[in-house]
Design a protein around this motif. Structure first.
Motif: not given
Lengths: 131, 131
Positions: B61-67, B83-86, B97-100, B118-131
């Motif tokens: 509520d204080k804007g210190n973290i994002r849910e 501001p960043h994306h995921h 995190d994607i700081h772009e 505001g806006k929020s962008i999520e990219f989906y994929g398969i990480c190195r470990k899960c491949k």
DNA sequence: GAGCTTGATAAGAATCATTCTTAGATGATA
DNA sequence: TATCATCTAAGAATGATTCTTATCAAGCTC
């Protein structure tokens, strides 16, 4: 109702499932499991929540609907499986579709070894009603 | 730990809260309430889940973290409020995190009367470990 | 079409994250 | 230090989702 249309889903077509499919067909409201249950229950009073969840899971696994992660309190489902984005009201959680193709690519150096699959953009705001 | 730093939060600084803040400070892992509870419990064995939730709610509520609404099974929190994306792995749900800064604007004719926030962008994929 | 096998249904119990409640304790401030 | 608002802890309550179990139906094989 065009049963033919659902043959390609490769799931068994029972009356309950057809009722759920019929409710979802062309629906733009991004319903929750409860919304679907309530709507279909009118037609099938014995419908159970488990059937709704099972059917939604099957449809999701077949790629026929999208499970939205937008509302932290409950899952919501999107019967429109053409690529699109969402505009969400932070007060009432209502969702509006945005059919606009944003040319957006993640620079290669930021992929961190991920195999990219897709992207989803959410815009947040306050809708007309909530203002 | 720089207590001074947290004064601006305008919330009562108790030992439990400072422990949570300290755990979150600089954390890049997007923890769930349970992750935080487990970590802080080592230091404060009497810590309760309710305290974790209360503190997270206050910080949000204080804007210190994002849910984050990324994981349908549980809420996750992001201590980085620049501001960043995921970028999210669809298999293990890990988040990077994607700081772009993507230059992305919703055309006026598509806002449907919303006041945009505001806006929020999520990219989906398969990480190195899960491949 | 009869029998068989697989998968679907209904009902309710179980689970799990989150929120609420209550009584007691503690921090902030003057 | 006294006061008061707020925080804490523990567990109960809630609510969405998943699981379990016993039937039941669909669609295949013959």
């Amino acid at each position: 109702m065009p049963v033919q249309k659902y043959r390609s889903l490769q799931i068994k077509l029972t009356p309950q499932r057809l009722a759920i499919l019929s409710y979802l067909n062309g629906n733009k409201t991004h319903p929750s499991a409860e919304d679907i249950y309530k709507a279909v229950q009118k037609q099938y009073p014995t419908m159970s929540f488990a059937t709704v969840y099972n059917t939604l899971e099957a449809l999701r696994d077949k790629g026929n609907i999208r499970e939205l992660k937008i509302d932290p309190a409950k899952k919501r489902y999107d019967p429109d499986n053409t690529p699109h984005h969402h505009l969400i009201c932070v007060k009432c959680n209502c969702i509006v579709d945005i059919h606009e193709d944003f040319d957006l690519n993640l620079p290669g150096k930021l992929t961190r070894g991920f195999d990219l699959i897709g992207k989803s953009i959410e815009f947040y705001g306050i809708c007309r009603k909530c203002k």
